[in-house]
Motif scaffolding. Structure first.
Motif, PDB file in Angstrom:
ATOM      1  N   GLU A 275       0.794  -1.234   0.000  1.00  0.00           N
ATOM      2  CA  GLU A 275       0.000   0.000   0.000  1.00  0.00           C
ATOM      3  C   GLU A 275       0.824   1.280   0.000  1.00  0.00           C
ATOM      4  O   GLU A 275       0.322   2.335  -0.365  1.00  0.00           O
ATOM      5  CB  GLU A 275      -0.930   0.009   1.229  1.00  0.00           C
ATOM      6  N   GLY A 276       2.084   1.200   0.452  1.00  0.00           N
ATOM      7  CA  GLY A 276       2.908   2.405   0.458  1.00  0.00           C
ATOM      8  C   GLY A 276       2.370   3.469   1.382  1.00  0.00           C
ATOM      9  O   GLY A 276       2.097   3.217   2.554  1.00  0.00           O
ATOM     10  N   ALA A 411       4.741   8.750  -6.543  1.00  0.00           N
ATOM     11  CA  ALA A 411       3.516   9.101  -7.259  1.00  0.00           C
ATOM     12  C   ALA A 411       2.342   9.263  -6.292  1.00  0.00           C
ATOM     13  O   ALA A 411       1.470  10.120  -6.496  1.00  0.00           O
ATOM     14  CB  ALA A 411       3.195   8.020  -8.304  1.00  0.00           C
ATOM     15  N   GLN A 412       2.342   8.451  -5.235  1.00  0.00           N
ATOM     16  CA  GLN A 412       1.271   8.552  -4.241  1.00  0.00           C
ATOM     17  C   GLN A 412       1.283   9.909  -3.526  1.00  0.00           C
ATOM     18  O   GLN A 412       0.241  10.378  -3.060  1.00  0.00           O
ATOM     19  CB  GLN A 412       1.409   7.441  -3.183  1.00  0.00           C
ATOM     20  N   LEU A 413       2.465  10.530  -3.438  1.00  0.00           N
ATOM     21  CA  LEU A 413       2.588  11.787  -2.698  1.00  0.00           C
ATOM     22  C   LEU A 413       1.856  12.945  -3.370  1.00  0.00           C
ATOM     23  O   LEU A 413       1.737  14.025  -2.789  1.00  0.00           O
ATOM     24  CB  LEU A 413       4.069  12.150  -2.511  1.00  0.00           C
ATOM     25  N   THR A 422       3.564   7.671   5.530  1.00  0.00           N
ATOM     26  CA  THR A 422       4.478   8.293   4.560  1.00  0.00           C
ATOM     27  C   THR A 422       5.884   8.399   5.140  1.00  0.00           C
ATOM     28  O   THR A 422       6.867   8.044   4.481  1.00  0.00           O
ATOM     29  CB  THR A 422       3.966   9.698   4.182  1.00  0.00           C
ATOM     30  N   LEU A 423       5.986   8.872   6.374  1.00  0.00           N
ATOM     31  CA  LEU A 423       7.286   8.999   7.027  1.00  0.00           C
ATOM     32  C   LEU A 423       7.968   7.642   7.170  1.00  0.00           C
ATOM     33  O   LEU A 423       9.149   7.490   6.838  1.00  0.00           O
ATOM     34  CB  LEU A 423       7.108   9.644   8.403  1.00  0.00           C
ATOM     35  N   THR A 424       7.226   6.658   7.656  1.00  0.00           N
ATOM     36  CA  THR A 424       7.806   5.330   7.893  1.00  0.00           C
ATOM     37  C   THR A 424       8.261   4.685   6.589  1.00  0.00           C
ATOM     38  O   THR A 424       9.365   4.132   6.508  1.00  0.00           O
ATOM     39  CB  THR A 424       6.782   4.417   8.605  1.00  0.00           C
ATOM     40  N   PHE A 425       7.407   4.756   5.556  1.00  0.00           N
ATOM     41  CA  PHE A 425       7.761   4.146   4.273  1.00  0.00           C
ATOM     42  C   PHE A 425       8.976   4.841   3.663  1.00  0.00           C
ATOM     43  O   PHE A 425       9.889   4.183   3.132  1.00  0.00           O
ATOM     44  CB  PHE A 425       6.558   4.226   3.327  1.00  0.00           C
ATOM     45  N   ALA A 426       9.008   6.172   3.731  1.00  0.00           N
ATOM     46  CA  ALA A 426      10.154   6.913   3.185  1.00  0.00           C
ATOM     47  C   ALA A 426      11.437   6.548   3.911  1.00  0.00           C
ATOM     48  O   ALA A 426      12.472   6.288   3.283  1.00  0.00           O
ATOM     49  CB  ALA A 426       9.893   8.414   3.290  1.00  0.00           C
ATOM     50  N   TYR A 450       6.176  17.112   0.652  1.00  0.00           N
ATOM     51  CA  TYR A 450       4.792  16.692   0.892  1.00  0.00           C
ATOM     52  C   TYR A 450       4.389  16.922   2.356  1.00  0.00           C
ATOM     53  O   TYR A 450       3.333  17.493   2.637  1.00  0.00           O
ATOM     54  CB  TYR A 450       4.601  15.210   0.540  1.00  0.00           C
ATOM     55  N   LEU A 451       5.230  16.478   3.280  1.00  0.00           N
ATOM     56  CA  LEU A 451       4.884  16.577   4.698  1.00  0.00           C
ATOM     57  C   LEU A 451       4.749  18.037   5.132  1.00  0.00           C
ATOM     58  O   LEU A 451       3.831  18.393   5.874  1.00  0.00           O
ATOM     59  CB  LEU A 451       5.922  15.852   5.554  1.00  0.00           C
ATOM     60  N   SER A 452       5.675  18.868   4.672  1.00  0.00           N
ATOM     61  CA  SER A 452       5.609  20.293   5.039  1.00  0.00           C
ATOM     62  C   SER A 452       4.362  20.939   4.448  1.00  0.00           C
ATOM     63  O   SER A 452       3.651  21.701   5.120  1.00  0.00           O
ATOM     64  CB  SER A 452       6.863  21.020   4.545  1.00  0.00           C
ATOM     65  N   GLY A 453       4.064  20.631   3.168  1.00  0.00           N
ATOM     66  CA  GLY A 453       2.893  21.206   2.508  1.00  0.00           C
ATOM     67  C   GLY A 453       1.579  20.740   3.101  1.00  0.00           C
ATOM     68  O   GLY A 453       0.574  21.449   3.041  1.00  0.00           O
ATOM     69  N   ALA A 454       1.596  19.514   3.701  1.00  0.00           N
ATOM     70  CA  ALA A 454       0.371  18.968   4.295  1.00  0.00           C
ATOM     71  C   ALA A 454       0.221  19.370   5.755  1.00  0.00           C
ATOM     72  O   ALA A 454      -0.666  18.858   6.460  1.00  0.00           O
ATOM     73  CB  ALA A 454       0.376  17.445   4.167  1.00  0.00           C
ATOM     74  N   GLY A 455       1.099  20.267   6.213  1.00  0.00           N
ATOM     75  CA  GLY A 455       0.994  20.744   7.590  1.00  0.00           C
ATOM     76  C   GLY A 455       1.648  19.850   8.617  1.00  0.00           C
ATOM     77  O   GLY A 455       1.288  19.882   9.798  1.00  0.00           O
TER      78      GLY A 455
END
Length: 822
Positions: A275-276, A411-413, A422-426, A450-455
């Motif tokens: 699932e990523g 691509a999922q980002l 997201t953090l763990t998979f990265a 992505y993480l910064s832009g998503a707050g």
């Protein structure tokens, strides 16, 4: 994977809420255990009590699913379900607090599922409950109703051991009687912990159940589960699995070992990889971790004080780890670690992995517990925190497969993602050796964006620094070369790694490898030569350490003296030279070597400097100077209360020694100090303290089987007239040490005197015959024969005249001991 598929799919490790059809369709493992228990159920004789079963295994091993599968089969069996009824309990039954409430739950289930036949049963139990409910009355009421309806019940109870903890001894005795004599009830239970009552011959359930142990899956079952998962995940994963089975079947074994063969762990890792960043399985993982936190935290809290840092070191490492590495990480004495590892293995906390050498490896037995520990206690940016996922990725994906996975992740980002997933998979991708640095840089940058832009800017700071990862790779290259059987000449890869690492990093690796048995001294010398041009002092330090570890103290002394010629106040040289001189009892030289770096040591390690000087003066018998330096060390914050205690033993000031030892123990768990406290009380020989001495002596051997602490325990046992305990402990010592420990003669002599002082002549005689001790302890033997002269009148006549004085001294000691410790 569609959302609906996902919801039913994850129930592969949430079996209680899955549909009956789903359980039957996807039940592909534990078939042997299922068939064995089902045969027993299918052959039930309604007239007699039947064998009860306990299914044991770590959490996630498949106990709940196996119990569900058996209950479903019974409920759907046309031959049995007309008279043999399954009653399935929930995984956690918080409402059951007594044996009576257990039967209430049985009544509830019977009324709910078979209402026409058991209507009013619960009301009947309520009517007889009263202020003090009688479980025997409840059993009689249930039995009568079952008899009337010509029915029998099979109870399927998960977490059985935890349920038993709610019952007192009388209730467990009643339950055993019911299951042994009553044909209306049969119990098939599951437990994630060992049932201690099964092994305690005084407990009601001693050897009562037939135990079915669910070990880790074997290779065929692992393959079967992976086939089910791959089929559920779509054609691409099915093709991937087929390719592995045809081209690299050894990877199935790697997956089995990685997950410990535990189905739940394997399912979670597989689904997270599929699932990523969308985080569906990751969300369930977080939920499962939250649910298991009280249980796992309780498991950690129950560990002995010395076991906690050991489990911490093993869990944070994830991969199997040696006892020597554990000792280095925990800074615990090696002698204590072996005993603790054995106990942890016995209690199912860890498992031992045997190697070709005597250096076995250890890892956490329940891999999901290890994942929980890493996610709860792993340092935020420590690559080990996601190593469980990285390892699975690298086993499942080969060649460009992992790169494709990383591109799918990126691509999922562009859409909605689960932040923590997201953090763990990265981070798992960033730690993999199968991705190039440029790929990792792209993953790092886009995940940060992505993480910064998503707050979630705070989460982006937890992304692993890939420069640290690259540094770790260079360290690993050097370590693997040092431990391998390759020639001592450096390869280009090793030279490149050494050049990229700092002098300090190389030196630390060399010092650590220097302690390991696998280390190759010639390679360490080659490494030292390679550093010569960059830093001659560091090169000499490595060279000196090698010689020191090899016992070549003359060569080590030369190397460290060369350092002091360059840097007169070099701390490392001063400390090692001091150690060399102390070993050879050249105490003046030891003091001079340490004082050569006095200004450096006092400015950076004041307490340590004075502690070492205090120890040297103590070894030399200069007690006043020793005390001055120990007190100076204490003033500088160094922990020396134990040394002040030892010093006062030498000064025969036992009251002061006791005071220092107790202060030391207020902040430390120290088995040696416990033994010394027992020795102090024993030497003072005050009868009112003999029980206190025994208690401290027992603590002294709790994590140690060494001769001296055990001898102190035996002496305090004899002081307390615990002859059988003392004799058993002495037997154990004699079998271990008599033939191999010539230096132990003085200790055993004192122990034989203590036993003879307590009138144990026949016991000592048996030991001398059993272990053939006469030639080892002739003075004791003839003292024994003197005491047994009525039985052996002529044996003393064989004694040589040269032994007479020594034997008389032994007899006097026996007399003194008998009076002193009466």
């Amino acid at each position: 994977m569609q959302l609906d598929d996902y919801k039913e799919g994850v129930k592969l490790y949430n079996a209680q809420n899955a549909s009956d059809q789903f359980i039957k369709t996807h039940f592909v493992i534990r078939l042997k255990e299922y068939k064995k228990i089902w045969r027993a159920i299918a052959s039930t004789n309604k007239e007699v009590p039947e064998q009860n079963y306990l299914i044991q295994g770590v959490r996630g091993a498949g106990k709940t699913t196996l119990l569900r599968r058996l209950a479903i089969e019974l409920a759907q069996s046309d031959e049995l379900n007309t008279w043999l009824l399954p009653v399935t309990f929930k995984e956690e039954e918080y409402g059951i607090s007594s044996l009576f409430t257990l039967w209430e739950r049985v009544a509830e289930e019977l009324e709910e599922h078979y209402h026409d036949q058991f209507a009013g049963l619960l009301d009947g139990l309520d009517a007889i409950a009263g202020q003090d409910p009688d479980p025997k009355a409840a059993i009689q009421l249930l039995s009568d109703r079952l008899k009337k309806q010509d029915k029998r019940v099979v109870l399927f109870i998960d977490n059985l051991v935890e349920l038993f903890e709610n019952f007192n001894r009388k209730e467990t005795e009643i339950l055993r009687e019911v299951l042994t004599t009553n044909p209306y009830f049969r119990l098939i239970g599951g437990s994630a912990v060992s049932l201690e009552a099964f092994y305690d011959h005084q407990a009601p359930f001693y050897q009562f159940f037939e135990v079915i142990n669910l070990a880790g899956l074997d290779k065929p079952d692992t393959e079967a589960l992976l086939r089910a998962l791959a089929s559920h995940s779509g054609e691409r994963e099915e093709q991937r699995l087929l390719a592995i089975l045809e081209q690299e079947p050894q990877r199935i074994e790697s997956i089995r070992r990685l997950t410990g063969g535990i189905p739940r762990t394997l399912v979670i890792l597989f689904n997270i990889l599929m699932e990523g960043a969308n985080g569906k399985t990751y969300a369930l993982l977080e939920e499962t971790i939250d649910r298991t936190t009280p249980l796992y935290k309780h498991r950690m809290d129950d560990l002995a004080p010395q076991q906690k840092p050991i489990v911490n070191a093993i869990a944070l490492h994830w991969d199997a780890i040696s006892a020597k590495e554990i000792a280095e990480k925990t800074r615990l004495p090696s002698k204590n670690i072996s005993a603790q590892l054995s106990q942890l293995e016995k209690n199912w906390v860890i498992e031992k992995i045997k190697t070709d050498s005597k250096n076995n490896l250890y890892r956490i037995k329940e891999r999901f517990f290890n994942i929980w520990y890493l996610m709860r206690y792993g340092r935020r940016r420590d690559k080990n925190r996601v190593l469980w996922l990285t390892r699975f990725m690298e086993v499942w994906c080969v060649g460009d497969e992992l790169k494709h996975r990383s591109q799918s992740f990126l691509a999922q980002l562009t859409g909605q993602c689960h932040p923590q997933a997201t953090l763990t998979f990265a981070n798992a991708l960033l730690c993999s050796d199968q991705l190039e640095h440029t790929d990792k840089q792209q993953i790092l940058e886009q995940t940060q964006q992505y993480l910064s832009g998503a707050g979630h800017a705070a989460l982006s700071k937890e992304l692993i620094d890939i420069t640290d990862v690259q540094g770790d790779k260079n360290k690993q290259i050097l370590i693997e070369w040092l431990q391998s059987d390759e020639p001592a000449d450096m390869t280009e890869a090793v030279k490149k790694a050494v050049s990229a690492l700092s002098i300090e990093e190389v030196a630390l690796i060399a010092m650590a490898e220097d302690k390991a048995e696998e280390a190759r001294p010639n390679k360490l010398l080659t490494l030292a030569e390679a550093l010569q041009e960059r830093d001659s002092v560091s090169a000499l330090i490595i060279k000196g350490f090698i010689y020191f570890r090899l016992g070549k103290n003359t060569d080590a002394e030369i190397a460290f003296k060369q350092i002091t010629d360059i840097e007169p106040e070099n701390i490392t040289a001063a400390i090692i030279l001091t150690s060399i001189y102390r070993k050879s009892a050249q105490l003046d030289k030891a003091i001079a070597a340490l004082q050569a770096a006095q200004s450096e040591l006092e400015s950076r390690h004041t307490g340590y400097y004075h502690r070492i000087l205090g120890e040297i003066y103590l070894e030399g018998g200069e007690y006043d100077l020793s005390e001055q330096h120990f007190l100076s060390a204490q003033g500088a914050g160094e922990s020396v209360l134990d040394m002040l205690g030892f010093l006062n033993i030498y000064k025969v000031n036992f009251s002061q020694a006791i005071d220092y030892f107790k202060q030391h123990l207020s902040n430390n768990e120290d088995s040696i100090v416990y033994s010394m406290l027992a020795l102090c009380y024993h030497t003072q020989s005050d009868p009112k303290n003999k029980l206190t001495a025994l208690q401290y002596a027992k603590l002294g051997v709790k994590n140690s089987s060494q001769l001296r602490p055990t001898a102190i325990l035996i002496r305090t046992m004899l002081w307390n007239d615990l002859f059988q305990d003392a004799a058993q402990t002495m037997d154990s010592l004699l079998s271990q040490f008599v033939e191999s420990e010539s230096s132990a003669e003085k200790t055993f002599t004192a122990l034989f005197i203590a036993f003879l002082a307590k009138g144990q002549t026949n016991l000592v005689e048996r030991w001398f015959e059993q272990y053939e001790l006469k030639e080892y302890f002739k003075p004791i033997y003839y003292a024994l024969m003197t005491l047994m002269q009525d039985k052996y009148p002529n044996e003393v006549l064989k004694m040589g005249a040269e032994l007479r004085e020594t034997v008389d001294e032994v007899l006097n000691e026996i007399e003194d001991w008998s009076v002193k410790y009466a």
